[in-house]
Design a protein around this motif. Structure first.
Motif, PDB file in Angstrom:
ATOM      1  N   ARG A   1       0.831  -1.208   0.000  1.00 53.44           N
ATOM      2  CA  ARG A   1       0.000   0.000   0.000  1.00 53.44           C
ATOM      3  C   ARG A   1       0.867   1.260   0.000  1.00 53.44           C
ATOM      4  O   ARG A   1       0.527   2.272  -0.638  1.00 53.44           O
ATOM      5  CB  ARG A   1      -0.933  -0.004   1.212  1.00 53.44           C
TER       6      ARG A   1
ATOM      7  N   GLN B   1       0.195   3.830  -2.870  1.00 58.38           N
ATOM      8  CA  GLN B   1      -0.335   5.128  -2.464  1.00 58.38           C
ATOM      9  C   GLN B   1       0.599   6.260  -2.856  1.00 58.38           C
ATOM     10  O   GLN B   1       0.161   7.330  -3.270  1.00 58.38           O
ATOM     11  CB  GLN B   1      -0.576   5.159  -0.956  1.00 58.38           C
TER      12      GLN B   1
ATOM     13  N   SER C   1      -7.767   1.927  -7.874  1.00 60.00           N
ATOM     14  CA  SER C   1      -7.280   2.743  -6.758  1.00 60.00           C
ATOM     15  C   SER C   1      -6.160   1.997  -6.040  1.00 60.00           C
ATOM     16  O   SER C   1      -6.029   0.771  -6.160  1.00 60.00           O
ATOM     17  CB  SER C   1      -8.413   3.023  -5.772  1.00 60.00           C
TER      18      SER C   1
ATOM     19  N   GLU D   1      -5.884   1.192  -2.894  1.00 62.99           N
ATOM     20  CA  GLU D   1      -6.442   0.201  -1.973  1.00 62.99           C
ATOM     21  C   GLU D   1      -6.930  -1.029  -2.728  1.00 62.99           C
ATOM     22  O   GLU D   1      -6.670  -2.177  -2.326  1.00 62.99           O
ATOM     23  CB  GLU D   1      -7.588   0.819  -1.172  1.00 62.99           C
ATOM     24  N   GLU D   2      -7.628  -0.830  -3.845  1.00 65.82           N
ATOM     25  CA  GLU D   2      -8.107  -1.947  -4.653  1.00 65.82           C
ATOM     26  C   GLU D   2      -6.940  -2.725  -5.260  1.00 65.82           C
ATOM     27  O   GLU D   2      -7.001  -3.952  -5.396  1.00 65.82           O
ATOM     28  CB  GLU D   2      -9.013  -1.430  -5.761  1.00 65.82           C
TER      29      GLU D   2
ATOM     30  N   VAL E   1      -3.984  -3.260  -4.017  1.00 65.93           N
ATOM     31  CA  VAL E   1      -3.367  -4.165  -3.047  1.00 65.93           C
ATOM     32  C   VAL E   1      -4.134  -5.481  -2.986  1.00 65.93           C
ATOM     33  O   VAL E   1      -3.549  -6.572  -2.990  1.00 65.93           O
ATOM     34  CB  VAL E   1      -3.298  -3.513  -1.650  1.00 65.93           C
TER      35      VAL E   1
ATOM     36  N   GLU F   1      -4.273  -7.674   5.395  1.00 65.88           N
ATOM     37  CA  GLU F   1      -4.645  -6.602   6.319  1.00 65.88           C
ATOM     38  C   GLU F   1      -3.458  -5.715   6.656  1.00 65.88           C
ATOM     39  O   GLU F   1      -3.569  -4.489   6.697  1.00 65.88           O
ATOM     40  CB  GLU F   1      -5.235  -7.200   7.594  1.00 65.88           C
TER      41      GLU F   1
ATOM     42  N   GLN G   1      -2.182  -3.572   3.634  1.00 72.23           N
ATOM     43  CA  GLN G   1      -3.006  -2.408   3.304  1.00 72.23           C
ATOM     44  C   GLN G   1      -2.634  -1.184   4.137  1.00 72.23           C
ATOM     45  O   GLN G   1      -3.083  -0.073   3.844  1.00 72.23           O
ATOM     46  CB  GLN G   1      -4.490  -2.717   3.535  1.00 72.23           C
ATOM     47  N   GLN G   2      -1.809  -1.346   5.132  1.00 66.99           N
ATOM     48  CA  GLN G   2      -1.491  -0.229   6.017  1.00 66.99           C
ATOM     49  C   GLN G   2      -0.452   0.690   5.403  1.00 66.99           C
ATOM     50  O   GLN G   2       0.450   0.257   4.699  1.00 66.99           O
ATOM     51  CB  GLN G   2      -0.996  -0.745   7.370  1.00 66.99           C
TER      52      GLN G   2
ATOM     53  N   SER H   1      -4.967   3.932  10.066  1.00 71.23           N
ATOM     54  CA  SER H   1      -5.953   3.970   8.987  1.00 71.23           C
ATOM     55  C   SER H   1      -5.365   3.385   7.726  1.00 71.23           C
ATOM     56  O   SER H   1      -4.175   3.515   7.459  1.00 71.23           O
ATOM     57  CB  SER H   1      -6.387   5.419   8.728  1.00 71.23           C
ATOM     58  N   THR H   2      -6.173   2.737   6.934  1.00 71.95           N
ATOM     59  CA  THR H   2      -5.707   2.231   5.645  1.00 71.95           C
ATOM     60  C   THR H   2      -5.896   3.264   4.550  1.00 71.95           C
ATOM     61  O   THR H   2      -5.509   3.037   3.419  1.00 71.95           O
ATOM     62  CB  THR H   2      -6.473   0.954   5.262  1.00 71.95           C
ATOM     63  N   SER H   3      -6.470   4.400   4.868  1.00 67.96           N
ATOM     64  CA  SER H   3      -6.666   5.448   3.874  1.00 67.96           C
ATOM     65  C   SER H   3      -6.032   6.737   4.366  1.00 67.96           C
ATOM     66  O   SER H   3      -6.230   7.129   5.504  1.00 67.96           O
ATOM     67  CB  SER H   3      -8.164   5.700   3.632  1.00 67.96           C
TER      68      SER H   3
END
Length: 393
Positions: free
Chosen positions: A267, A271, A312, A314-315, A317, A336, A339-340, A357-359
């Protein structure tokens, strides 16, 4: 075959405000800084002999490293592959792998002392000093005196790296050496992109001012350079939205790229390229983020899908983990955890920043540089910092 790099740069310059082109480079030049450890650690294998090799030799061999580069070239998703001059000689000049590919070969054209990050080295504790191992003639045709009509035989693009420490003698030496390089490069029709690191010596400038110091250094350094000698794009540590947008807005024809930094989570990688593009970057050069991934080709595919707006971060990953599962490849970490967002965005990377948060949210760890206080570090801690900042494992 036309190189995708050239086509994308032409599109960007023809309409900077509306071009959606994005350039991705795989930085496979780690052997210029790290020696034996440069190719990265071996992953666990499915055969007993492989596991024996992994125990005896924890790092991949140089030939394994080069085979990974061959696969990336054949895949054809990246626009640039950055290599050492010795690797470029083999893959570009001898094996001719770039002849029928839209991927552009590039070499690390200099290796200043702040990347001398090998076992036992204390050199990165001192202000960076200019140095060049590679000769442009060798990169272009493999001979020390390259005929003018034979310079397209090898690579005609290189990374030139500078580090300014707000120290007059060292910084003037860096500027003078860069000027000499530009003169030689122009005469030999050798293009370059410019990497500007953050200061590597403590206490010369407040941490909060570093991204803007780098912006001003870039603007000042290039103000006296005509178009024929200017870098075709920049490579800088991702500084966060404010400083990045300031630099992009200053000159729309100054193509800004970001370096990848430490490997971190999947992520983190996805990101960062998304955020950099959002705030104006046109290029991303990933070294460890690609080299440390479980499957480099799949990882690169998702980087391209992200900048193309297909998916995106997140998607991506989730989809990447699905690909690993179908390939029977064990992920480095559970979905999990992968995604961090765990690292800051400043450079190669400084220190991990925890995030529950993952976002990302504005002005939180994924958007702002990590704060580093050199004054509180011991010399050993500073050396460890620079090793982590610069290595391309």
């Amino acid at each position: 075959m036309q190189k995708s790099l050239d086509a994308k740069l032409e599109s960007i310059h023809s309409d900077p405000a509306n071009s959606n082109e994005f350039i991705i480079a795989d930085a496979k030049d780690a052997d210029m800084g790290f020696g034996i450890a440069a190719p990265g650690r071996r992953h666990s294998s499915n055969n007993r002999d492989g596991d024996k090799d992994r125990g005896k030799f924890p790092f991949k061999s140089l030939e394994e490293y080069r085979e990974q580069i061959r696969q990336v070239i054949r895949q054809g998703v990246v626009d640039i592959v950055l290599m050492s001059a010795s690797t470029s000689e083999i893959l570009c000049q001898k094996e001719r792998l770039f002849d029928n590919s839209h991927v552009t070969p590039a070499i690390r054209a200099n290796d200043a002392t702040d990347i001398f990050v090998f076992r036992g080295s204390t050199i990165p504790n001192e202000p960076a000093q200019p140095f060049r191992t590679a000769l442009l003639d060798h990169a272009q045709c493999g001979e020390v005196d390259c005929p003018l009509d034979n310079r397209e035989f090898g690579a005609d693009l290189g990374l030139y790296s500078v580090t300014f420490n707000n120290l007059i003698d060292e910084d003037l030496n860096t500027l003078n050496t860069y000027r000499e390089f530009r003169i030689e490069a122009e005469r030999k029709k050798f293009r370059h992109f410019l990497e500007v690191f953050h200061p590597n010596f403590p206490g010369t400038i407040p941490t909060s001012e570093i991204p803007f110091f780098v912006n001003d250094v870039i603007a000042r350094t290039l103000a006296g350079v005509p178009s024929v000698a200017r870098p075709i794009f920049l490579k800088i540590p991702y500084p966060g939205p404010e400083a990045l947008e300031e630099l992009v807005n200053y000159d729309p024809h100054l193509v800004v790229g970001i370096l990848g930094g430490s490997s971190g989570t999947t992520r983190d990688a996805f990101q960062m390229i998304h955020d950099a593009q959002k705030y104006g970057a046109r290029v991303a050069l990933y070294g460890r983020k690609i080299n440390h991934s479980e499957n480099q080709l799949a990882f690169i595919e998702f980087l391209r899908h992200i900048v193309d707006g297909v998916i995106s971060p997140e998607e991506a990953v989730v989809a990447y983990h699905s690909v690993l599962e179908k390939l029977g490849t064990a992920p480095h970490r559970p979905l999990e955890l992968d995604q961090q967002i765990t690292t800051g965005s400043q450079s190669y990377n400084e220190e991990a920043v925890s995030s529950s948060s993952t976002s990302p949210t504005p002005n939180k760890p994924s958007d702002v540089p990590t704060s580093i206080d050199f004054s509180k570090m011991t010399s050993e801690e500073r050396l460890d910092y620079h090793r982590n900042r610069l290595k391309h494992l």
